[in-house]
Write an enzyme that holds these catalytic residues in place. Structure first.
Site, PDB file in Angstrom:
ATOM      1  N   LYS A 148      39.767  67.066  74.396  1.00 28.03           N
ATOM      2  CA  LYS A 148      41.132  67.208  74.942  1.00 28.03           C
ATOM      3  C   LYS A 148      41.254  66.646  76.353  1.00 28.03           C
ATOM      4  CE  LYS A 148      42.324  71.453  72.482  1.00 28.03           C
ATOM      5  NZ  LYS A 148      42.624  72.869  72.670  1.00 28.03           N
ATOM      6  N   LYS A 149      40.116  66.287  76.981  1.00 25.50           N
ATOM      7  CA  LYS A 149      40.236  65.730  78.334  1.00 25.50           C
ATOM      8  C   LYS A 149      41.046  64.434  78.290  1.00 25.50           C
ATOM      9  CE  LYS A 149      36.877  63.626  80.579  1.00 25.50           C
ATOM     10  NZ  LYS A 149      37.420  62.319  81.030  1.00 25.50           N
ATOM     11  N   ASP A 150      40.788  63.636  77.252  1.00 21.44           N
ATOM     12  CA  ASP A 150      41.538  62.396  77.079  1.00 21.44           C
ATOM     13  C   ASP A 150      42.783  62.720  76.256  1.00 21.44           C
ATOM     14  OD1 ASP A 150      39.599  60.259  78.185  1.00 21.44           O
ATOM     15  OD2 ASP A 150      38.352  61.515  76.914  1.00 21.44           O
ATOM     16  N   GLN A 206      44.895  59.808  74.904  1.00 20.74           N
ATOM     17  CA  GLN A 206      44.117  59.126  73.847  1.00 20.74           C
ATOM     18  C   GLN A 206      44.181  59.933  72.546  1.00 20.74           C
ATOM     19  OE1 GLN A 206      40.023  57.390  74.369  1.00 20.74           O
ATOM     20  NE2 GLN A 206      39.323  59.284  73.463  1.00 20.74           N
ATOM     21  N   GLY A 260      29.806  67.777  77.784  1.00 25.48           N
ATOM     22  CA  GLY A 260      31.103  67.713  77.099  1.00 25.48           C
ATOM     23  C   GLY A 260      30.928  67.101  75.709  1.00 25.48           C
ATOM     24  N   HIS A 261      30.201  65.966  75.647  1.00 23.80           N
ATOM     25  CA  HIS A 261      29.940  65.355  74.332  1.00 23.80           C
ATOM     26  C   HIS A 261      29.174  66.335  73.439  1.00 23.80           C
ATOM     27  CE1 HIS A 261      29.948  61.361  76.677  1.00 23.80           C
ATOM     28  NE2 HIS A 261      30.934  61.240  75.809  1.00 23.80           N
ATOM     29  N   ARG A 276      31.716  59.130  83.621  1.00 24.52           N
ATOM     30  CA  ARG A 276      31.935  58.499  84.931  1.00 24.52           C
ATOM     31  C   ARG A 276      31.461  59.384  86.088  1.00 24.52           C
ATOM     32  NH1 ARG A 276      35.712  54.170  84.372  1.00 24.52           N
ATOM     33  NH2 ARG A 276      36.612  54.217  82.307  1.00 24.52           N
ATOM     34  N   GLN A 305      38.388  48.105  75.615  1.00 25.57           N
ATOM     35  CA  GLN A 305      39.285  49.119  76.190  1.00 25.57           C
ATOM     36  C   GLN A 305      39.224  49.153  77.716  1.00 25.57           C
ATOM     37  OE1 GLN A 305      37.206  52.347  73.971  1.00 25.57           O
ATOM     38  NE2 GLN A 305      37.654  53.595  75.753  1.00 25.57           N
TER      39      GLN A 305
HETATM   40  O1  PAF Z   1      36.747  58.653  74.509  1.00 22.29           O
HETATM   41  C1  PAF Z   1      35.894  57.759  74.430  1.00 22.29           C
HETATM   42  O2  PAF Z   1      34.728  57.904  74.782  1.00 22.29           O
HETATM   43  C2  PAF Z   1      36.320  56.400  73.872  1.00 22.29           C
HETATM   44  O3  PAF Z   1      37.604  56.074  74.262  1.00 22.29           O
HETATM   45  C3  PAF Z   1      36.149  56.305  72.351  1.00 22.29           C
HETATM   46  C4  PAF Z   1      37.071  57.273  71.626  1.00 22.29           C
HETATM   47  C5  PAF Z   1      34.715  56.583  71.957  1.00 22.29           C
HETATM   48  C6  PAF Z   1      36.518  54.900  71.875  1.00 22.29           C
HETATM   49  O4  PAF Z   1      35.700  53.931  72.453  1.00 22.29           O
END
Ligand code: PAF
Length: 272
Positions: free
Chosen positions: A141-143, A146, A29-30, A180, A54
């Site tokens: 878009k998964k988050d 956020q 994904g990254h 995770r 966080q």
């Molecule tokens: O989505 C993430 O991996 C984190 O919330 C981020 C945006 C890198 C901030 O620590």
């Protein structure tokens, strides 16, 4: 040639940067976000910083997977320009870093279950923006919540950064890629794929004409049939994260659930 750096200097800031922030444990994904970043033809900078602020739960922070060497190899294979590995003291030197409170959307869904989470996310993202000074930044878009709050912060503070959104990347069974997932057993990974199946099912029921409530009920039952501990399954208007009304144009179904005590989130668009 990829450079691994711990601080940002003038040399790095001399061109426009496309920034891909991560907390490491790099997965496909990254890497798909990196690919999107590379399409901009700007210098790409990927940060790996496990942001303690966080995490609202110490255990969750301690258990978060760390795989720096493998991360560097994967990012080098993508030929990113910079891998930024800052120390905590560089990101948060003393008292000087402003804490960024989210707007009210930050207190529902993920924000309700993880108090302080979005304040931690916005604080670090704003700080990293300030250090890296990107012209573009890529987020997945998964988050979804956020992403909404980061775009909202950019508007609120009038930051001149273009956000590029990356689609959710899934394994062959439909499980959304997440760092995770490394904490899940093979069986749990298979079971966790039922989260996406349930999302698709809710959308199917809505398309067949069932009400949102009935469709969500069916989704909840499906999740409960498996060893998945549901936190929430909710439909929001993508424009404002409120409950949809007759003017809503774009809807999203969002969920968070625990499998083997690992918190997983996912979402799907609902076409109306
Ligand atoms: O989505 C993430 O991996 C984190 O919330 C981020 C945006 C890198 C901030 O620590």
């Amino acid at each position: 040639m990829t450079k691994v750096i711990n601080t940002i200097n003038e040399d790095i800031l001399s061109g426009n940067i496309c920034f891909i922030p991560t907390m490491g444990a790099i997965h496909e994904g990254h890497l798909s976000l990196v690919d999107i970043g590379k399409e901009t033809n700007l210098k790409t900078l990927v940060s790996i910083f496990l942001n303690r602020r966080q995490f609202n739960n110490d255990e969750d922070f301690k258990n978060y997977p760390i795989e720096i060497e493998q991360d560097i190899e994967l990012l080098e294979s993508k030929d990113v320009d910079f891998i930024f590995l800052p120390q905590e003291s560089y990101v948060y030197p003393g008292e000087g870093v402003p804490s960024i409170a989210p707007s009210k959307v930050g207190s529902i869904l993920e924000g309700a279950s993880r108090p302080g989470h979005f304040e931690g996310v916005l604080t670090v993202v704003n700080r990293l923006f300030d250090l890296v000074k990107p012209s573009h930044a890529v987020f997945g878009k998964k988050d979804a919540q956020q992403l909404f709050l980061i775009k909202d912060m950019i508007n609120r503070f009038d930051l001149n950064i273009e956000i590029i959104e990356g689609d959710i990347f899934r394994d062959k069974n439909g499980l959304a890629m997440s760092s995770r997932n490394n904490l899940l057993s093979q069986n749990a990974k298979l079971n966790a794929a039922n989260i996406f199946k349930s999302l698709k099912n809710v959308v199917k029921e809505i398309n067949l004409g069932k009400s949102f409530e009935e469709s969500i009920e069916i989704g909840i039952n499906l999740i409960n049939q498996n060893e998945i501990d549901l936190d929430y399954l909710e439909i929001v208007d993508e424009e404002n994260f409120n409950y949809p009304n007759k003017y809503s144009k774009k809807l999203k179904l969002l969920t968070a659930a625990y499998v083997e005590n690992v918190r997983l989130i996912d979402n799907i668009d609902i076409e109306i």
